[in-house]
Design a protein around this motif. Structure first.
Motif, PDB file in Angstrom:
ATOM      1  N   HIS A 145       0.834  -1.205   0.000  1.00 58.15           N
ATOM      2  CA  HIS A 145       0.000   0.000   0.000  1.00 58.15           C
ATOM      3  C   HIS A 145       0.867   1.253   0.000  1.00 58.15           C
ATOM      4  CE1 HIS A 145      -2.862   2.989   1.903  1.00 58.15           C
ATOM      5  NE2 HIS A 145      -3.541   2.572   0.860  1.00 58.15           N
ATOM      6  N   LYS A 146       1.963   1.222   0.774  1.00 58.43           N
ATOM      7  CA  LYS A 146       2.880   2.362   0.789  1.00 58.43           C
ATOM      8  C   LYS A 146       3.471   2.585  -0.601  1.00 58.43           C
ATOM      9  CE  LYS A 146       4.243   1.902   5.652  1.00 58.43           C
ATOM     10  NZ  LYS A 146       5.328   1.508   6.589  1.00 58.43           N
ATOM     11  N   LYS A 147       3.849   1.495  -1.259  1.00 59.48           N
ATOM     12  CA  LYS A 147       4.394   1.618  -2.613  1.00 59.48           C
ATOM     13  C   LYS A 147       3.349   2.198  -3.561  1.00 59.48           C
ATOM     14  CE  LYS A 147       7.541  -2.339  -2.133  1.00 59.48           C
ATOM     15  NZ  LYS A 147       7.808  -3.735  -2.581  1.00 59.48           N
ATOM     16  N   HIS A 148       2.124   1.734  -3.395  1.00 59.66           N
ATOM     17  CA  HIS A 148       1.046   2.223  -4.270  1.00 59.66           C
ATOM     18  C   HIS A 148       0.817   3.719  -4.057  1.00 59.66           C
ATOM     19  CE1 HIS A 148      -2.732   2.249  -6.482  1.00 59.66           C
ATOM     20  NE2 HIS A 148      -3.306   2.850  -5.443  1.00 59.66           N
ATOM     21  N   MET A 149       0.808   4.145  -2.809  1.00 62.26           N
ATOM     22  CA  MET A 149       0.566   5.562  -2.515  1.00 62.26           C
ATOM     23  C   MET A 149       1.725   6.437  -2.970  1.00 62.26           C
ATOM     24  SD  MET A 149      -2.423   5.483  -1.343  1.00 62.26           S
ATOM     25  CE  MET A 149      -2.592   7.191  -0.793  1.00 62.26           C
ATOM     26  N   ASN A 150       2.947   5.870  -2.923  1.00 61.82           N
ATOM     27  CA  ASN A 150       4.134   6.620  -3.350  1.00 61.82           C
ATOM     28  C   ASN A 150       4.414   6.458  -4.839  1.00 61.82           C
ATOM     29  OD1 ASN A 150       4.600   7.486  -0.726  1.00 61.82           O
ATOM     30  ND2 ASN A 150       5.876   5.706  -0.232  1.00 61.82           N
ATOM     31  N   LYS A 151       3.558   5.663  -5.490  1.00 63.38           N
ATOM     32  CA  LYS A 151       3.668   5.427  -6.934  1.00 63.38           C
ATOM     33  C   LYS A 151       5.011   4.840  -7.323  1.00 63.38           C
ATOM     34  CE  LYS A 151       0.385   9.115  -8.020  1.00 63.38           C
ATOM     35  NZ  LYS A 151       0.122  10.354  -8.801  1.00 63.38           N
ATOM     36  N   THR A 152       5.476   3.871  -6.492  1.00 66.55           N
ATOM     37  CA  THR A 152       6.710   3.158  -6.818  1.00 66.55           C
ATOM     38  C   THR A 152       6.362   1.725  -7.206  1.00 66.55           C
ATOM     39  OG1 THR A 152       7.020   2.508  -4.496  1.00 66.55           O
ATOM     40  CG2 THR A 152       8.078   4.542  -5.237  1.00 66.55           C
ATOM     41  N   GLY A 153       7.262   1.079  -7.926  1.00 67.98           N
ATOM     42  CA  GLY A 153       7.061  -0.299  -8.345  1.00 67.98           C
ATOM     43  C   GLY A 153       5.963  -0.479  -9.373  1.00 67.98           C
ATOM     44  N   ARG A 154       5.614   0.596 -10.077  1.00 72.12           N
ATOM     45  CA  ARG A 154       4.512   0.512 -11.032  1.00 72.12           C
ATOM     46  C   ARG A 154       4.867  -0.283 -12.294  1.00 72.12           C
ATOM     47  NH1 ARG A 154       0.363   4.213 -10.242  1.00 72.12           N
ATOM     48  NH2 ARG A 154      -0.030   4.302  -7.998  1.00 72.12           N
ATOM     49  N   GLU A 155       6.181  -0.531 -12.498  1.00 75.49           N
ATOM     50  CA  GLU A 155       6.565  -1.209 -13.732  1.00 75.49           C
ATOM     51  C   GLU A 155       5.991  -2.621 -13.828  1.00 75.49           C
ATOM     52  OE1 GLU A 155       9.554  -1.765 -10.512  1.00 75.49           O
ATOM     53  OE2 GLU A 155       8.623  -0.024 -11.489  1.00 75.49           O
ATOM     54  N   ARG A 156       5.684  -3.236 -12.666  1.00 71.04           N
ATOM     55  CA  ARG A 156       5.118  -4.588 -12.712  1.00 71.04           C
ATOM     56  C   ARG A 156       3.592  -4.566 -12.663  1.00 71.04           C
ATOM     57  NH1 ARG A 156       5.082  -7.060  -6.707  1.00 71.04           N
ATOM     58  NH2 ARG A 156       5.525  -5.193  -5.510  1.00 71.04           N
ATOM     59  N   GLY A 157       3.012  -3.377 -12.574  1.00 67.66           N
ATOM     60  CA  GLY A 157       1.564  -3.266 -12.509  1.00 67.66           C
ATOM     61  C   GLY A 157       1.069  -3.300 -11.076  1.00 67.66           C
ATOM     62  N   ASN A 158      -0.216  -3.051 -10.892  1.00 68.11           N
ATOM     63  CA  ASN A 158      -0.792  -3.045  -9.559  1.00 68.11           C
ATOM     64  C   ASN A 158      -0.805  -4.447  -8.956  1.00 68.11           C
ATOM     65  OD1 ASN A 158      -1.341  -0.265  -9.517  1.00 68.11           O
ATOM     66  ND2 ASN A 158      -3.252  -0.564 -10.640  1.00 68.11           N
ATOM     67  N   THR A 159      -0.627  -4.501  -7.641  1.00 66.89           N
ATOM     68  CA  THR A 159      -0.656  -5.798  -6.957  1.00 66.89           C
ATOM     69  C   THR A 159      -1.985  -5.971  -6.218  1.00 66.89           C
ATOM     70  OG1 THR A 159       0.536  -4.750  -5.119  1.00 66.89           O
ATOM     71  CG2 THR A 159       1.829  -6.018  -6.699  1.00 66.89           C
ATOM     72  N   PHE A 160      -2.143  -5.275  -5.110  1.00 67.00           N
ATOM     73  CA  PHE A 160      -3.356  -5.396  -4.302  1.00 67.00           C
ATOM     74  C   PHE A 160      -4.279  -4.190  -4.434  1.00 67.00           C
ATOM     75  CE2 PHE A 160      -0.091  -7.961  -2.308  1.00 67.00           C
ATOM     76  CZ  PHE A 160      -0.753  -9.139  -2.001  1.00 67.00           C
ATOM     77  N   PHE A 161      -3.737  -3.090  -4.929  1.00 68.23           N
ATOM     78  CA  PHE A 161      -4.478  -1.834  -4.909  1.00 68.23           C
ATOM     79  C   PHE A 161      -4.518  -1.223  -6.302  1.00 68.23           C
ATOM     80  CE2 PHE A 161      -2.223  -2.566  -0.938  1.00 68.23           C
ATOM     81  CZ  PHE A 161      -3.279  -2.606  -0.037  1.00 68.23           C
ATOM     82  N   GLY A 162      -5.603  -0.542  -6.583  1.00 74.82           N
ATOM     83  CA  GLY A 162      -5.774   0.090  -7.892  1.00 74.82           C
ATOM     84  C   GLY A 162      -7.182  -0.163  -8.403  1.00 74.82           C
ATOM     85  N   ASP A 163      -7.575   0.600  -9.399  1.00 74.43           N
ATOM     86  CA  ASP A 163      -8.928   0.492  -9.941  1.00 74.43           C
ATOM     87  C   ASP A 163      -9.225  -0.891 -10.503  1.00 74.43           C
ATOM     88  OD1 ASP A 163      -9.372   3.120  -9.256  1.00 74.43           O
ATOM     89  OD2 ASP A 163      -8.798   3.897 -11.240  1.00 74.43           O
ATOM     90  N   ASP A 164      -8.187  -1.580 -10.985  1.00 73.57           N
ATOM     91  CA  ASP A 164      -8.393  -2.888 -11.602  1.00 73.57           C
ATOM     92  C   ASP A 164      -8.219  -4.036 -10.613  1.00 73.57           C
ATOM     93  OD1 ASP A 164      -5.724  -2.285 -11.299  1.00 73.57           O
ATOM     94  OD2 ASP A 164      -5.081  -3.486 -13.026  1.00 73.57           O
ATOM     95  N   CYS A 165      -8.026  -3.730  -9.334  1.00 79.68           N
ATOM     96  CA  CYS A 165      -7.748  -4.771  -8.330  1.00 79.68           C
ATOM     97  C   CYS A 165      -8.970  -4.995  -7.452  1.00 79.68           C
ATOM     98  CB  CYS A 165      -6.549  -4.382  -7.461  1.00 79.68           C
ATOM     99  SG  CYS A 165      -5.016  -4.140  -8.384  1.00 79.68           S
ATOM    100  N   LYS A 166      -9.886  -5.818  -7.916  1.00 80.20           N
ATOM    101  CA  LYS A 166     -11.064  -6.151  -7.116  1.00 80.20           C
ATOM    102  C   LYS A 166     -11.131  -7.665  -6.952  1.00 80.20           C
ATOM    103  CE  LYS A 166     -16.005  -5.408  -6.483  1.00 80.20           C
ATOM    104  NZ  LYS A 166     -17.242  -4.770  -6.970  1.00 80.20           N
ATOM    105  N   TRP A 167     -11.114  -8.095  -5.694  1.00 79.37           N
ATOM    106  CA  TRP A 167     -11.135  -9.513  -5.365  1.00 79.37           C
ATOM    107  C   TRP A 167     -12.579  -9.998  -5.261  1.00 79.37           C
ATOM    108  CZ3 TRP A 167      -6.150 -11.507  -4.786  1.00 79.37           C
ATOM    109  CH2 TRP A 167      -5.134 -10.566  -4.645  1.00 79.37           C
ATOM    110  N   PHE A 168     -12.749 -11.302  -5.418  1.00 80.62           N
ATOM    111  CA  PHE A 168     -14.091 -11.849  -5.211  1.00 80.62           C
ATOM    112  C   PHE A 168     -14.438 -11.813  -3.724  1.00 80.62           C
ATOM    113  CE2 PHE A 168     -16.747 -15.698  -4.334  1.00 80.62           C
ATOM    114  CZ  PHE A 168     -17.920 -15.195  -4.859  1.00 80.62           C
TER     115      PHE A 168
END
Length: 695
Positions: A145-168
């Motif tokens: 989540h910290k990486k997502h908020m700091n916009k780091t590690g984006r080269e591999r795409g979203n992991t747990f967070f982001g508009d496209d990350c919805k779990w069943f």
């Protein structure tokens, strides 16, 4: 509309007749007990109505198998959103994996990924979505989540967070981990998106009703997921005066009933007890000091009592953390003289001289730990620390460090609590012993940056040197006292051991040689050995719980000397070593003893292969001990269970037992915030009682 939905949920009764309950799914190879069938039925109904919920069954009633049954019974019909995310403490991630592998029939196999530690790869959400189940930890989602908020590690795409990350489905196991709404781990959990959300916890409220808000917010229970609304109708009214608002209590009860299912071991279904466990027999065993140990304890008690009295007179509970450290010293002195001795004094075996120095150090000497190498902080580290807000978290355990807690800054600019810093030091000791090197290389748990212990300083010392911290409204203004406390803790005896228990024969020999230089037993070690010896003669496995890592190491040596195969389990071990330890104890008939840290081993684990639990040192909150004992006395236990509490009479431990009984009565009737809060914190009168200080 939202309130009407909550009232409608009250109709989703969990009190169904047997004919209305869902049967055990055909894909599950164990039969659900009646209360678990009720749980599955209730959970399925909530999901069918797009509602989220909290399964709050008491420990040992099978929350995991009920959640697993739900995963099998209510699979996603959308192939593009089929994955269940399970977030759990490190100690439980492989237990979840084992449960899925062992309880699901092969033809209905759930594809599973454990995303943690060495198992982590540069995966993204698209890769996760190829699995039925992804299991990870609270630490991982916080970091991501910290990486997502700091916009780091984006080269591999979203992991747990982001508009496209919805779990069943998302399941938070031991969901009390997010109880503090202000923490980064809670923020990470709140940011997870799913069609269905579940919390599993036997203790959803440990300290106050405020902690329940995090669960409500994660589960998105409207309108109570609004902090302002929750506080206005429930939070604040339950805090006003000695008599909480009856209306607010009724609202809380309605809210709980609508989204929570809780059963205890005393509950009944169809006129029968929920569980029919084998009997449990609790016994207090009294150990005795030898003359030298008695003199040592009396000297420590005298010095600690003098300091405690002064703290009470000067600052009362504002100096709460310092009082607890003094209490810690007394409790350690009951276990073994070496546990609260200075390293240098240990080498000379001058036990009585060190008792005086360990409890009250010279102010000038204490100041050194605050000033040594303070200049090695980089500009980036200084900037990071100065930008901290009011809610400061430990970078290792993610707990919020309240103002009264000693907060330690490492040269990389990250904050740690004392306990986590000691674990870092212990791991470094182990690595040094393995390599044969005399250099001690410590690494920050968060960033991996290297540092020396002499380079750490308290947060207050940092503020004195570099100026106030943004958002931090107050400090201790007693740095000399704080650093003395930290100095005492950091100079505590550190006995090294194998990170994976006693799995390395070479390492075992080195440890034994190191400890046997001035080896001396204690009354408690001897008493524990008597219990273990009797158990082994009967073929009974034993769990030993202690709060002190040093006692784990000392008990390891006792077992090795006696020729008993044992294994250890504590918070300094990696998840892989923990899994190896649990597997060895459960499957190896020759491993008869497991020695566990009370904190690391008191949640979630299933260790019914043992039928005796030894509480080596009592804890003032009996519920923590009950959680530990619940590792043995739970579903699956076939043998009568014995619980042995080791106590030294006429010491602080007698007073702890008395306090436990008072608090146990509070726990049994803790239905309101006042009761819950009474369990969580020692009052001034209780502290006076523990230290034997007259009013």
């Amino acid at each position: 509309k939202d309130l009407q939905a909550i009232l409608k949920n009250l109709e989703t009764s969990a009190d169904d007749s047997p004919s209305q309950r869902l049967a055990t799914p055909a894909s599950l190879n164990v039969k659900l007990l009646p209360h678990q069938q009720i749980g599955l039925t209730w959970m399925t109904r909530l999901e069918d109505s797009d509602q989220n919920g909290l399964l709050a069954d008491e420990m040992g009633l099978g929350k995991t198998v009920q959640a697993l049954a739900l995963m099998l019974k209510n699979r996603s019909k959308d192939i593009t959103m089929r994955t269940t995310l399970i977030v759990a403490p490190v100690s439980l991630i492989y237990q979840w994996q084992r449960e899925i592998e062992s309880k699901v029939r092969p033809e209905f196999k759930l594809t599973t990924l454990v995303y943690h530690g060495t198992m982590k790869r540069n995966l993204n959400f698209k890769a996760f979505s190829m699995y039925d189940v992804v299991i990870t930890t609270y630490g991982v989602i916080t970091s991501e989540h910290k990486k997502h908020m700091n916009k780091t590690g984006r080269e591999r795409g979203n992991t747990f967070f982001g508009d496209d990350c919805k779990w069943f489905r998302i399941i938070l196991d031991e969901s009390q981990m997010i109880k503090n709404v202000r923490t980064q781990v809670a923020a990470a959990a709140f940011s997870l998106k799913a069609q269905h959300k579940w919390c599993l916890s036997g203790t959803p409220m440990q300290n106050s009703v405020d902690e329940f808000y995090s669960t409500v917010k994660f589960l998105d229970i409207k309108p109570y997921n609004s902090k302002d609304y929750f506080n206005r109708v429930i939070g604040r009214p339950l805090k006003i005066g000695n008599q909480p608002s009856k209306t607010a209590m009724q609202q809380l009860q309605v809210l709980l009933r609508s989204m929570c299912l809780r059963r205890t071991k005393d509950s009944s279904v169809d006129g029968q007890p929920v569980l029919q466990l084998p009997p449990r027999n609790d016994e207090v065993l009294y150990a005795e000091f030898d003359p030298e140990h008695k003199r040592f304890y009396e000297l420590v008690e005298q010095k600690v009592g003098e300091l405690a009295d002064r703290y009470m007179e000067r600052q009362g509970l504002n100096n709460y953390a310092h009082m607890l450290v003094l209490l810690l010293r007394l409790r350690q002195a009951c276990d073994h003289m070496w546990v609260c001795r200075d390293k240098k004094k240990m080498q000379n075996a001058d036990v009585l001289a060190c008792a005086d120095e360990d409890t009250e150090r010279e102010p000038v000497k204490a100041k050194r730990i605050e000033s040594l190498n303070a200049n090695i902080l980089s500009d980036e580290a200084i900037r990071r620390i100065k930008s901290l807000n009011e809610d400061i978290e430990c970078s290792s355990c993610l707990d919020v460090l309240e103002n009264e807690v000693v907060r330690i800054v490492t040269p990389c600019g990250h904050i740690h609590c004392v306990e986590c810093l000691l674990k870092i030091e212990e791991r470094a000791n182990l690595d040094s012993l393995k390599s044969g090197s005399t250099d001690l290389e410590l690494n920050c748990d968060y960033c991996g940056g290297g540092f020396e212990m002499k380079g750490v300083l308290t947060l207050d010392a940092f503020a004195q040197k570099y100026g106030p911290i943004v958002g931090k409204s107050n400090t201790h203004n007693n740095d000399g006292d704080e650093s003395a406390v930290m100095n005492q803790v950091l100079n505590n005896v550190e006995l090294t051991s194998a990170r994976g228990g006693l799995s390395s024969e070479k390492l075992k020999k080195k440890i034994k040689q190191k400890l046997h230089i001035h080896w001396k037993s204690s009354g408690k070690l001897d008493k524990a050995a008597e219990v273990v010896e009797e158990n082994i003669s009967k073929g009974v496995k034993t769990l030993i719980f202690t709060q002190f890592l040093d006692m784990i190491r000392l008990m390891e040596i006792v077992c090795e000397t006696k020729g008993w195969k044992c294994i250890s389990f504590d918070g300094s071990m990696s998840s892989e070593y923990r899994e190896e330890a649990i597997s060895s104890f459960n499957s190896d008939p020759t491993t008869m003893v497991m020695i566990m840290s009370l904190k690391a081993g008191n949640t979630g684990l299933n260790l019914t292969v043992a039928s005796c639990a030894i509480i080596f040192d009592p804890f003032w909150n009996p519920y923590v001990e009950e959680q530990a004992i619940g590792r043995v006395h739970r579903i699956g236990q076939q043998m009568p269970v014995s619980v042995k509490k080791l106590i030294v009479q006429n010491t602080v431990e007698d007073r702890i037992l008395t306090l436990q009984e008072k608090k146990r009565s509070v726990i049994d009737g803790a239905l309101d915030e006042k009761g819950l809060k009474a369990v969580s914190r020692l009052s001034q009168s209780e502290l006076r009682f523990l230290f034997g200080i007259s009013s």
